[in-house]
Design a protein around this motif. Structure first.
Motif, PDB file in Angstrom:
ATOM      1  N   TYR A   1      -1.475  48.904  54.547  1.00 24.58           N
ATOM      2  CA  TYR A   1      -1.537  49.225  53.123  1.00 24.58           C
ATOM      3  C   TYR A   1      -2.992  49.522  52.767  1.00 24.58           C
ATOM      4  N   VAL A   2      -3.275  50.753  52.447  1.00 22.72           N
ATOM      5  CA  VAL A   2      -4.638  51.187  52.154  1.00 22.72           C
ATOM      6  C   VAL A   2      -5.088  50.578  50.831  1.00 22.72           C
ATOM      7  N   SER A   3      -6.341  50.150  50.780  1.00 27.80           N
ATOM      8  CA  SER A   3      -6.882  49.525  49.569  1.00 27.80           C
ATOM      9  C   SER A   3      -6.729  50.460  48.370  1.00 27.80           C
ATOM     10  N   PRO A   4      -6.207  49.951  47.248  1.00 25.37           N
ATOM     11  CA  PRO A   4      -6.064  50.797  46.057  1.00 25.37           C
ATOM     12  C   PRO A   4      -7.377  51.403  45.590  1.00 25.37           C
ATOM     13  N   ALA A   5      -8.487  50.728  45.885  1.00 24.19           N
ATOM     14  CA  ALA A   5      -9.788  51.280  45.494  1.00 24.19           C
ATOM     15  C   ALA A   5     -10.052  52.614  46.175  1.00 24.19           C
ATOM     16  N   LEU A   6      -9.383  52.864  47.300  1.00 25.74           N
ATOM     17  CA  LEU A   6      -9.610  54.092  48.057  1.00 25.74           C
ATOM     18  C   LEU A   6      -8.572  55.162  47.752  1.00 25.74           C
ATOM     19  N   THR A   7      -7.507  54.827  47.024  1.00 31.38           N
ATOM     20  CA  THR A   7      -6.498  55.832  46.679  1.00 31.38           C
ATOM     21  C   THR A   7      -6.453  56.135  45.184  1.00 31.38           C
ATOM     22  N   ASP A   8      -7.201  55.395  44.404  1.00 34.08           N
ATOM     23  CA  ASP A   8      -7.119  55.546  42.952  1.00 34.08           C
ATOM     24  C   ASP A   8      -7.565  56.934  42.489  1.00 34.08           C
ATOM     25  N   ASP A   9      -8.546  57.525  43.155  1.00 41.80           N
ATOM     26  CA  ASP A   9      -9.118  58.798  42.680  1.00 41.80           C
ATOM     27  C   ASP A   9      -8.772  59.987  43.565  1.00 41.80           C
ATOM     28  N   ILE A  10      -7.739  59.867  44.405  1.00 41.81           N
ATOM     29  CA  ILE A  10      -7.487  60.946  45.371  1.00 41.81           C
ATOM     30  C   ILE A  10      -7.116  62.262  44.697  1.00 41.81           C
ATOM     31  N   ASP A  11      -6.570  62.192  43.473  1.00 42.00           N
ATOM     32  CA  ASP A  11      -6.171  63.435  42.800  1.00 42.00           C
ATOM     33  C   ASP A  11      -7.288  64.033  41.959  1.00 42.00           C
ATOM     34  N   THR A  12      -8.445  63.361  41.889  1.00 42.07           N
ATOM     35  CA  THR A  12      -9.561  63.879  41.095  1.00 42.07           C
ATOM     36  C   THR A  12     -10.856  63.988  41.900  1.00 42.07           C
ATOM     37  N   ASP A  13     -10.878  63.425  43.099  1.00 45.96           N
ATOM     38  CA  ASP A  13     -12.107  63.384  43.896  1.00 45.96           C
ATOM     39  C   ASP A  13     -11.779  63.806  45.330  1.00 45.96           C
TER      40      ASP A  13
END
Length: 543
Positions: free
Chosen positions: A459-471
């Motif tokens: 389970y990938v840390s949410p801190a690393l998937t939170d901005d995938i659609d903007t960064d």
């Protein structure tokens, strides 16, 4: 013989250096029948040295010297002692020796052996009187905790951890002013009592502590990098408590500020605002209520659906622990678990959760919706306990196959226990139970250790998937973690997905599963929705 002369050092006596004391000389000269002076008229000093003469060197410790003195016969126990040092021979009285030993014991009682700083006992003894005679508006306490220090112990060993603590203890005084007192409270926690410091001055000192902690610690050819979180409390801004002394109240506020800093990201200075509610009171009330929560069945498990990104159907049901306390509101698992671990109730809560999750899985099977139910469990259970045996018993009791359950282990895995961890995971796998690790890319183990672990999912840390659609950089990093998971023979999952844009990218990035508010919107909020038409997912352009 001069009346001021207590003894003579005999350096070339027949048995080596010795001390001829005045008492021994007078005993020889008086003699039993008064003929001693005549009998020893031709004796030299070496021949008069008594057999109980005690000689110490500068290498002799105080403990060793005291032991040698106490071994002498009671009649001669308090005779003077000869000390041989670089400055020449010295006569030492037994009372002087035990005064030094007493001072040594006082120092050891009030000082930390590893760092040499004063300890919690000194602070408890001296702190109240210090605060009583100082201006509260110019008195502050810093509460300092080294971030992720446990990782140093787990990865490099306790010798490296001790070296880091000793070095930080040496750096801390340089961050303070002459009248301030650095304290080691225990473990990786330190404090500093600041006298004559205003709020800005205390924050400046705390900033210097952060800088000192961030400098590399060199040990055994490794450059170890840590950080610190510092809580700051000014005495005039702390509300007094009838149950606490002013010192304890000040420490509690500073500790609470430090914990608040930890929750908001670590490596920072956190202050207590004037009039702020005691930041420790909530934690204390949670701990008190925890004692009866299990008996009263006060906990609640909530469920949310997990999306299979490949086909758009429901892959599993993710459970999460919740607890409502009157006056405090909802207590999440993230807030509860550290308190439970300190109060040694983590195992009881874990067994309660396992029972309830198995009950939920059996209910879904009866309703024809046999999705695996996912349980978050402490990595401490995996590293120190026997989860495979306990899970097997629970599955048998509810007549469930292993495939009805998935365990996500949260928290770091200590490398020294990695083989025990691997054995437990293999045994769980043999029962058909899927296993996963939480916070991949955050605090989870090295890739070399992951290669040894038969896991189903990361389970990938949410801190690393939170901005995938903007960064784009965040998306590339998340994609590389999903690729790593596949290379290890595991799937990648994302949690806390809140926007359709995030979900659209997960298939492209190679993720297998997703959960969060947006997934619940699509599949149904109760985590047990009937399988309907697959949710449309974005298929990557083959070009």
């Amino acid at each position: 013989m001069s009346p001021d002369l207590r003894g003579v050092a005999v350096l070339d006596g027949p048995n080596g250096p010795a001390l001829l004391t005045r008492t021994a000389t007078e005993l020889h000269f008086s003699g039993r029948l008064g003929y001693g002076r005549a009998l020893h008229a031709r004796s030299n000093a070496g021949q008069l040295v008594p057999e109980w003469s005690l000689v110490l060197t500068e290498e002799t410790t105080l403990d060793e010297a005291a032991d040698l003195v106490l071994r002498r016969a009671e009649a001669n126990r308090y005779d003077d002692v000869l000390l041989l040092g670089a400055a020449g021979p010295h006569l030492v009285t037994v009372s002087q020796l035990f005064e030094q030993l007493s001072a040594s014991f006082r120092h050891a009682a009030w000082h930390d052996q590893l760092t040499g700083l004063v300890n919690r006992r000194w602070l408890a003894d001296r702190g109240p009187s210090i605060l009583a005679r100082t201006d509260p508006g110019r008195t502050a306490i810093l509460y300092i905790d080294l971030d992720n220090f446990k990782t140093v112990n787990d990865t490099y060993g306790h010798e490296a951890g001790d070296a880091v603590l000793a070095e930080f203890g040496a750096r801390l005084p340089a961050c303070l002013r002459g009248g301030d007192t650095p304290v080691r409270l225990g473990g990786d926690e330190f404090a500093a009592v600041l006298l004559g410091a205003t709020g800005p001055g205390a924050e400046a000192a705390a900033a210097r502590v952060l800088e000192a902690a961030s400098r590399p610690f060199e040990h055994g050819g490794h450059s170890l990098r840590l950080s610190a979180t510092v809580g700051v409390a000014i005495a005039s801004e702390v509300s007094l408590d009838d149950e606490l002394s002013p010192l304890d109240a000040l420490l509690r506020y500073a500790d609470g500020a430090m914990l608040a800093g930890k929750r908001t990201g670590k490596h920072r200075v956190q202050t207590v605002a004037p009039g702020q509610e005691d930041p420790f009171a909530r934690k204390a009330k949670v701990q008190r209520e925890l004692l009866r929560a299990l008996d009263e069945d006060a906990f609640d498990l909530r469920y949310e659906p997990v999306l299979s990104i490949d086909d758009g159907g429901q892959a599993a049901v993710l459970s999460s622990l919740h607890w409502e306390i009157p006056g405090l509101g909802s207590i999440t698992s993230e807030e509860l678990m550290p308190v439970a671990e300190r109060s040694l109730q983590l195992g009881m809560i874990g067994r309660w959760e396992l029972e309830r999750v198995c009950r939920k899985a059996a209910q879904l099977a009866r309703e024809g919706r046999a999705h695996p139910v996912v349980l978050r469990a402490s990595s401490t259970w995996l590293a120190e306990g026997t989860p495979a045996a306990e899970v097997s018993v629970a599955l048998t009791a509810h007549r469930l196959p292993g495939a009805a359950l998935r365990l996500i282990f949260t928290g770091p895995l200590p490398p020294p226990r990695i083989h025990h961890i691997a054995n437990q995971l293999r045994e769980l796998e043999s029962h058909g139970v899927q296993t996963a690790l939480d916070d991949f890319g955050g605090c989870q183990p090295r890739l070399l250790d992951l290669r040894l672990l038969p896991l189903s999912m990361l389970y990938v840390s949410p801190a690393l998937t939170d901005d995938i659609d903007t960064d784009e950089d965040a998306a590339a990093l998340a994609g590389s973690l999903a690729l790593t998971a596949r290379a290890l023979g595991m799937g990648a999952a994302a949690t806390e997905i809140a926007r359709p844009g995030q979900l659209d990218l997960l298939l492209e990035l190679g993720f297998r599963e997703a959960s969060g508010p947006w997934v619940s919107t699509l599949l149904g909020p109760d985590g047990a929705a009937d399988q309907g038409a697959p949710i449309a997912t974005r298929v990557p352009d083959p070009t």
